[in-house]
Write a protein that holds these residues in place. Structure first.
Motif, mmCIF file in Angstrom:
data_model
loop_
_atom_site.group_PDB
_atom_site.id
_atom_site.type_symbol
_atom_site.label_atom_id
_atom_site.label_comp_id
_atom_site.label_asym_id
_atom_site.label_seq_id
_atom_site.Cartn_x
_atom_site.Cartn_y
_atom_site.Cartn_z
ATOM 1 N N VAL A 17 33.364 36.252 46.681
ATOM 2 C CA VAL A 17 34.729 35.824 47.020
ATOM 3 C C VAL A 17 35.334 34.973 45.907
ATOM 4 N N TYR A 18 34.499 34.216 45.190
ATOM 5 C CA TYR A 18 35.012 33.437 44.062
ATOM 6 C C TYR A 18 35.501 34.384 42.970
ATOM 7 N N GLY A 19 34.680 35.369 42.648
ATOM 8 C CA GLY A 19 35.069 36.326 41.620
ATOM 9 C C GLY A 19 36.285 37.136 42.013
ATOM 10 N N LEU A 20 36.339 37.563 43.251
ATOM 11 C CA LEU A 20 37.486 38.320 43.739
ATOM 12 C C LEU A 20 38.751 37.471 43.658
ATOM 13 N N SER A 21 38.650 36.220 44.075
ATOM 14 C CA SER A 21 39.798 35.315 44.020
ATOM 15 C C SER A 21 40.267 35.116 42.592
ATOM 16 N N VAL A 70 36.703 44.861 50.201
ATOM 17 C CA VAL A 70 35.619 44.352 49.364
ATOM 18 C C VAL A 70 34.629 43.539 50.194
ATOM 19 N N VAL A 71 35.137 42.700 51.080
ATOM 20 C CA VAL A 71 34.245 41.908 51.935
ATOM 21 C C VAL A 71 33.435 42.820 52.851
ATOM 22 N N ASP A 72 34.072 43.865 53.384
ATOM 23 C CA ASP A 72 33.348 44.800 54.245
ATOM 24 C C ASP A 72 32.272 45.560 53.465
#
Length: 206
Positions: A163-167, A187-189
């Motif tokens: 989630v850090y990288g995605l953010s 992406v989370v799924d």
């Protein structure tokens, strides 16, 4: 204190909180560079020297802002977990990414202040407490049969890295913010397929 709701007007003795709240406003408007002690004082309706009674310099004010934002950031994630109908751990991750997307300047400030190697004592205490909470959330999900029974610490690190990288990809403009809602969920799924228990009902939902 909620970083989203500045106190106005302030009561006697609450000037530090009011100054931080106004500084968060400036942060949201123009990033950390926009936060000046003089402008914070002006918005609070006090003399330019008044903030220095509580914050010796601009760096101290920004440190207090980072602490307030970190509290708000954690609170949003806690609320997401507590209100989740299923898979609280998933809600934790999506709340992280959505907060970073909604408040990009706050996320930029937290990158160094919270996610860097050096933290203020208050940030370190909050970070340790929230880390324990995440680990407990993972463990609870494992006990309910939702998540794989593997090292909770490893699951936490992998999830935070995701989630850090995605953010950060959204913050850098590499990913289109207009597609954020869909991409965050997808992406989370996709990550979830790796940590869900083999017989978790969530594998067959949707």
């Amino acid at each position: 204190m909620s970083a989203r709701t500045p106190s106005r007007p302030y009561h006697h003795g609450a000037l530090p909180q009011a100054l931080v709240a106004h500084a968060v406003e400036l942060l949201d408007e123009g990033g950390a560079e926009a936060v000046s002690v003089r402008e914070v004082a002006r918005r609070a309706g006090v003399s330019p020297s008044a903030p220095f009674r509580h914050f010796p310099d601009r760096a101290a004010l920004l440190a207090a802002v980072a602490e307030a934002v970190a509290v708000d950031f954690a609170g949003v994630q806690l609320t997401a977990v507590e209100s989740a109908r299923a898979l609280p751990f998933r809600s934790l991750g999506t709340a992280f990414a959505h907060y970073a997307l909604t408040y990009p300047h706050r996320f930029a400030l937290l990158r160094g202040a919270l996610f860097g190697a050096q933290r203020t004592p208050a940030l370190e205490e909050g970070h340790q407490a929230f880390t324990r909470y995440i680990t407990e959330t993972i463990t609870a999900g494992q006990e309910r049969g939702e998540l794989r029974r593997t090292d909770p610490e490893l699951v936490r690190i992998a999830a935070q890295a995701l989630v850090y990288g995605l953010s950060q990809l959204f913050a850098d403009g590499y990913l289109d913010a207009a597609r954020a809602d869909v991409l965050i969920e997808q992406v989370v799924d996709l990550f979830g397929l790796g940590v869900l228990a083999p017989d978790s009902p969530a594998r067959t939902e949707g």
